[in-house]
Design an enzyme around this catalytic site. Sequence first.
Site, PDB file in Angstrom:
ATOM      1  N   ASP A 111       4.673   0.099  17.287  1.00  0.00           N
ATOM      2  CA  ASP A 111       4.092   0.676  16.079  1.00  0.00           C
ATOM      3  C   ASP A 111       5.093   1.665  15.507  1.00  0.00           C
ATOM      4  O   ASP A 111       5.848   2.298  16.252  1.00  0.00           O
ATOM      5  CB  ASP A 111       2.780   1.397  16.399  1.00  0.00           C
ATOM      6  CG  ASP A 111       1.647   0.439  16.731  1.00  0.00           C
ATOM      7  OD1 ASP A 111       1.685  -0.712  16.272  1.00  0.00           O
ATOM      8  OD2 ASP A 111       0.713   0.859  17.435  1.00  0.00           O
ATOM      9  N   ASP A 130      -0.567  -5.070  12.019  1.00  0.00           N
ATOM     10  CA  ASP A 130      -1.855  -4.382  11.892  1.00  0.00           C
ATOM     11  C   ASP A 130      -2.317  -4.346  10.435  1.00  0.00           C
ATOM     12  O   ASP A 130      -3.502  -4.518  10.143  1.00  0.00           O
ATOM     13  CB  ASP A 130      -1.750  -2.946  12.413  1.00  0.00           C
ATOM     14  CG  ASP A 130      -1.409  -2.872  13.888  1.00  0.00           C
ATOM     15  OD1 ASP A 130      -1.707  -3.832  14.628  1.00  0.00           O
ATOM     16  OD2 ASP A 130      -0.837  -1.851  14.298  1.00  0.00           O
TER      17      ASP A 130
END
Length: 151
Positions: A111, A130
């Site tokens: 991330d 995401d």
Amino acid sequence: MWYLITILVIVLDQITKYLAVKYLKGKSSFVIIEDFLQLYYVENYGAAFGILQNRKIFFIIVTSIVIISIVFFLCKNPYNLSKIMQIALSMLLGGSIGNLIDRIRLGYVVDFISIRIGKGYDFPVFNIADTFIVIGTFLIVIMVLLDRYEA
């Protein structure tokens, strides 16, 4: 058409994660917009918001079931779904595959996008996969609620 969008999402996700590892790992955050948007490398061993940490096998199994279900659904109903529903499902599929690649290859998901609202709320760090998962899911919910998912 849905498989092209899926491939595009996977490629975009994996390239951005590669760049995040190359340019952000081990470094301080890269501020794009002060007190709002920054790039910051994080290894996520859980799910959204960091829940269910260190459940790699669980996530691989659940994600694989989701992926197989979406592919089966898209193949079984290629002409019965609206274009928007096909796009939404392919976005969800591509994002799911992108994060699954990380879980299998690395044991965690990379991330790197961090959003803050001033000095107060700090949204959990996320990635391109995401983003497509959330947008795809949102579109699917809207299409189902409005009964507009069929062609």
